[in-house]
Motif scaffolding. Sequence first.
Motif, PDB file in Angstrom:
ATOM      1  N   LYS A 231       0.826  -1.213   0.000  1.00  0.00           N
ATOM      2  CA  LYS A 231       0.000   0.000   0.000  1.00  0.00           C
ATOM      3  C   LYS A 231       0.863   1.268   0.000  1.00  0.00           C
ATOM      4  O   LYS A 231       0.493   2.290  -0.577  1.00  0.00           O
ATOM      5  CB  LYS A 231      -0.951  -0.002   1.207  1.00  0.00           C
ATOM      6  CG  LYS A 231      -2.069  -1.035   1.107  1.00  0.00           C
ATOM      7  CD  LYS A 231      -2.860  -1.144   2.413  1.00  0.00           C
ATOM      8  CE  LYS A 231      -3.638   0.128   2.688  1.00  0.00           C
ATOM      9  NZ  LYS A 231      -4.468  -0.004   3.891  1.00  0.00           N
ATOM     10  N   VAL A 235       0.917   1.941  -6.558  1.00  0.00           N
ATOM     11  CA  VAL A 235      -0.302   2.701  -6.853  1.00  0.00           C
ATOM     12  C   VAL A 235      -0.857   2.233  -8.198  1.00  0.00           C
ATOM     13  O   VAL A 235      -0.167   1.597  -8.993  1.00  0.00           O
ATOM     14  CB  VAL A 235      -0.011   4.218  -6.912  1.00  0.00           C
ATOM     15  CG1 VAL A 235       0.375   4.762  -5.557  1.00  0.00           C
ATOM     16  CG2 VAL A 235       1.054   4.531  -7.958  1.00  0.00           C
ATOM     17  N   GLU A 240      -3.057   7.540  -9.468  1.00  0.00           N
ATOM     18  CA  GLU A 240      -1.869   7.493  -8.604  1.00  0.00           C
ATOM     19  C   GLU A 240      -2.117   8.090  -7.220  1.00  0.00           C
ATOM     20  O   GLU A 240      -1.446   7.730  -6.255  1.00  0.00           O
ATOM     21  CB  GLU A 240      -0.712   8.249  -9.263  1.00  0.00           C
ATOM     22  CG  GLU A 240      -0.223   7.653 -10.566  1.00  0.00           C
ATOM     23  CD  GLU A 240       0.961   8.421 -11.144  1.00  0.00           C
ATOM     24  OE1 GLU A 240       1.706   9.041 -10.350  1.00  0.00           O
ATOM     25  OE2 GLU A 240       1.134   8.414 -12.377  1.00  0.00           O
ATOM     26  N   GLN A 241      -3.128   8.992  -7.134  1.00  0.00           N
ATOM     27  CA  GLN A 241      -3.348   9.659  -5.868  1.00  0.00           C
ATOM     28  C   GLN A 241      -4.069   8.782  -4.846  1.00  0.00           C
ATOM     29  O   GLN A 241      -3.985   9.022  -3.643  1.00  0.00           O
ATOM     30  CB  GLN A 241      -4.169  10.942  -6.096  1.00  0.00           C
ATOM     31  CG  GLN A 241      -3.520  11.936  -7.044  1.00  0.00           C
ATOM     32  CD  GLN A 241      -2.136  12.369  -6.567  1.00  0.00           C
ATOM     33  OE1 GLN A 241      -1.947  12.620  -5.383  1.00  0.00           O
ATOM     34  NE2 GLN A 241      -1.171  12.416  -7.489  1.00  0.00           N
ATOM     35  N   ARG A 242      -4.766   7.774  -5.316  1.00  0.00           N
ATOM     36  CA  ARG A 242      -5.536   6.923  -4.395  1.00  0.00           C
ATOM     37  C   ARG A 242      -4.666   5.828  -3.812  1.00  0.00           C
ATOM     38  O   ARG A 242      -3.896   5.193  -4.521  1.00  0.00           O
ATOM     39  CB  ARG A 242      -6.738   6.299  -5.125  1.00  0.00           C
ATOM     40  CG  ARG A 242      -7.655   5.514  -4.189  1.00  0.00           C
ATOM     41  CD  ARG A 242      -8.922   5.089  -4.919  1.00  0.00           C
ATOM     42  NE  ARG A 242      -8.676   4.067  -5.921  1.00  0.00           N
ATOM     43  CZ  ARG A 242      -8.540   2.758  -5.624  1.00  0.00           C
ATOM     44  NH1 ARG A 242      -8.594   2.326  -4.367  1.00  0.00           N
ATOM     45  NH2 ARG A 242      -8.338   1.883  -6.586  1.00  0.00           N
ATOM     46  N   VAL A 243      -4.830   5.614  -2.522  1.00  0.00           N
ATOM     47  CA  VAL A 243      -4.095   4.547  -1.833  1.00  0.00           C
ATOM     48  C   VAL A 243      -4.832   3.235  -2.046  1.00  0.00           C
ATOM     49  O   VAL A 243      -6.070   3.175  -1.970  1.00  0.00           O
ATOM     50  CB  VAL A 243      -3.971   4.858  -0.323  1.00  0.00           C
ATOM     51  CG1 VAL A 243      -3.247   3.716   0.398  1.00  0.00           C
ATOM     52  CG2 VAL A 243      -3.270   6.187  -0.095  1.00  0.00           C
ATOM     53  N   LEU A 244      -4.078   2.177  -2.346  1.00  0.00           N
ATOM     54  CA  LEU A 244      -4.689   0.860  -2.552  1.00  0.00           C
ATOM     55  C   LEU A 244      -5.446   0.407  -1.301  1.00  0.00           C
ATOM     56  O   LEU A 244      -5.007   0.655  -0.176  1.00  0.00           O
ATOM     57  CB  LEU A 244      -3.619  -0.169  -2.898  1.00  0.00           C
ATOM     58  CG  LEU A 244      -2.881   0.003  -4.250  1.00  0.00           C
ATOM     59  CD1 LEU A 244      -1.805  -1.085  -4.376  1.00  0.00           C
ATOM     60  CD2 LEU A 244      -3.836  -0.059  -5.414  1.00  0.00           C
ATOM     61  N   VAL A 278      -0.728  -1.451 -12.390  1.00  0.00           N
ATOM     62  CA  VAL A 278      -0.113  -0.829 -11.210  1.00  0.00           C
ATOM     63  C   VAL A 278       1.351  -0.512 -11.514  1.00  0.00           C
ATOM     64  O   VAL A 278       1.953  -1.061 -12.439  1.00  0.00           O
ATOM     65  CB  VAL A 278      -0.199  -1.759  -9.975  1.00  0.00           C
ATOM     66  CG1 VAL A 278      -1.626  -1.941  -9.525  1.00  0.00           C
ATOM     67  CG2 VAL A 278       0.488  -3.077 -10.239  1.00  0.00           C
ATOM     68  N   LYS A 281       5.050   3.674  -6.724  1.00  0.00           N
ATOM     69  CA  LYS A 281       4.745   5.083  -6.477  1.00  0.00           C
ATOM     70  C   LYS A 281       5.986   5.948  -6.802  1.00  0.00           C
ATOM     71  O   LYS A 281       7.113   5.596  -6.482  1.00  0.00           O
ATOM     72  CB  LYS A 281       4.325   5.279  -5.019  1.00  0.00           C
ATOM     73  CG  LYS A 281       3.879   6.711  -4.718  1.00  0.00           C
ATOM     74  CD  LYS A 281       3.577   6.901  -3.245  1.00  0.00           C
ATOM     75  CE  LYS A 281       2.372   6.082  -2.811  1.00  0.00           C
ATOM     76  NZ  LYS A 281       2.009   6.392  -1.402  1.00  0.00           N
TER      77      LYS A 281
END
Length: 458
Positions: A231, A235, A240-244, A278, A281
């Motif tokens: 996590k 990403v 990309e801004q959202r956390v898994l 994916v 990050k």
Amino acid sequence: MRVYIIVAAVFWCGYVDSRKVRGISSSYKRFYRERKSFLCIDGSRMIPFEQVNDDYCDCEDGSDEPGTSACPHGRFYCTNLGFRPHYIPSSRVNDGICDCCDASDEYNSHTRCQNTCWNLGQRERAYVEGQMRTLDEGLRLKQQLIEEGVLLWREKQAQLRELQQVAEDLQVKLEEHRRKKHEADRLKEQTLKALEAGNGGLIRHQNSSVTSIFHLLDTNKDGSLTVDEIKAKVVLVHDEQRVLSEGEALALLDRGHRMDLSKFQSTLWDVLTRGDTVKIKDTQGAPGSLSSEDPHLKAADRAAEWEATNLKKVEEAYETVNMEISDLQKKLAIDYGTDWEFLFLNGQCYKLKVYEYTYTLCPFNQVTQKSTAGVEVSLGMWGMWTGKPKNHYSQMVYENGEPCWQGGSRSTTVTLTCGTETALRSVKEPSKCQYIMDFQTPVACQPVLKQQGIHSEL
């Protein structure tokens, strides 16, 4: 024959009598040859000769009473044989005070004056001889300083040419290092852009190993990947801004809570290599990030830093050389005399303690005053030569010192005098915040002084 004798006798008698007239110099004796009448030297009046020195003023110019105090504007000539002759006001004749060293002014008073002319003459002759010896030595030292000044001037000119050549060479190096730094920065930027293109492209571009990527994801370095580590490092490509979520992370771990290196190579490694769903990050430069671990980026970064360091060194050297050139040009622009005889004073400082103050003169730079409490005050910065036309280099002025309380800025006038040593001899403050200094040095000696000497009718 008798006629000639009579004429000679008359002439001789007139000459002898004229010598008895007191208070006249040899150049004026022709006016006092005894005749029936005397013409006032200004031509204003004719009087009988017996009225000369009769203690009554007949001539407006006082010429009939050179040996008495009768005329208010008269002058009495002190012959002072053996010393310097001079005039005194005729009012001082027979006033009870010895004014002439030969005592001739008190010929008819109660005062008994001693003839001190010989002793005074001896003292003056000794003083003049000492001054001449000082002048001779000063002129000899001045000649040495002139020769040294010429050599020093040539050295400074050669030094300036060398510095200018060094500046030109540094200018070429500066342009070369700027070009190299620009290329290094461009290469670093290209490498960073390759990293930003995505993990698949990055991995293929950099040919990174499975192990290096696994260690990058393994934050705690325990040899296995966890949900939290996935996590934190992985990403979605399109978000990309959202956390898994935990479920998404578990899916990447093949539904297990931990994944070792061998399992990573057969599962998650392939997903990351494709780079379609994916990616790792983007944490460029952060400790443990892919960019910080990438060997190509490290090499590009080191190259950029190396070129930046080299450029800074050359820029500093170039700036230092230009400052030296500017400083030297300012020094060479100063008037050091017709033969550069004052050049040796540049860079020197001379001190003199007067009561609670220490004065410091740094020729062609500044003058300061420092108290015993340690407070230093500027008495002026180098201004110009202000000597008279016949001796232009006999006086300096230092201007625009620190402001004076309820007045203008402080200033100092320095008078240069002949001597065998270079030293600050005296400091005075004749008016508020206006200082005068006596500065002695051989280069102030002038041959004309030796020719003039001190006039003396000995």
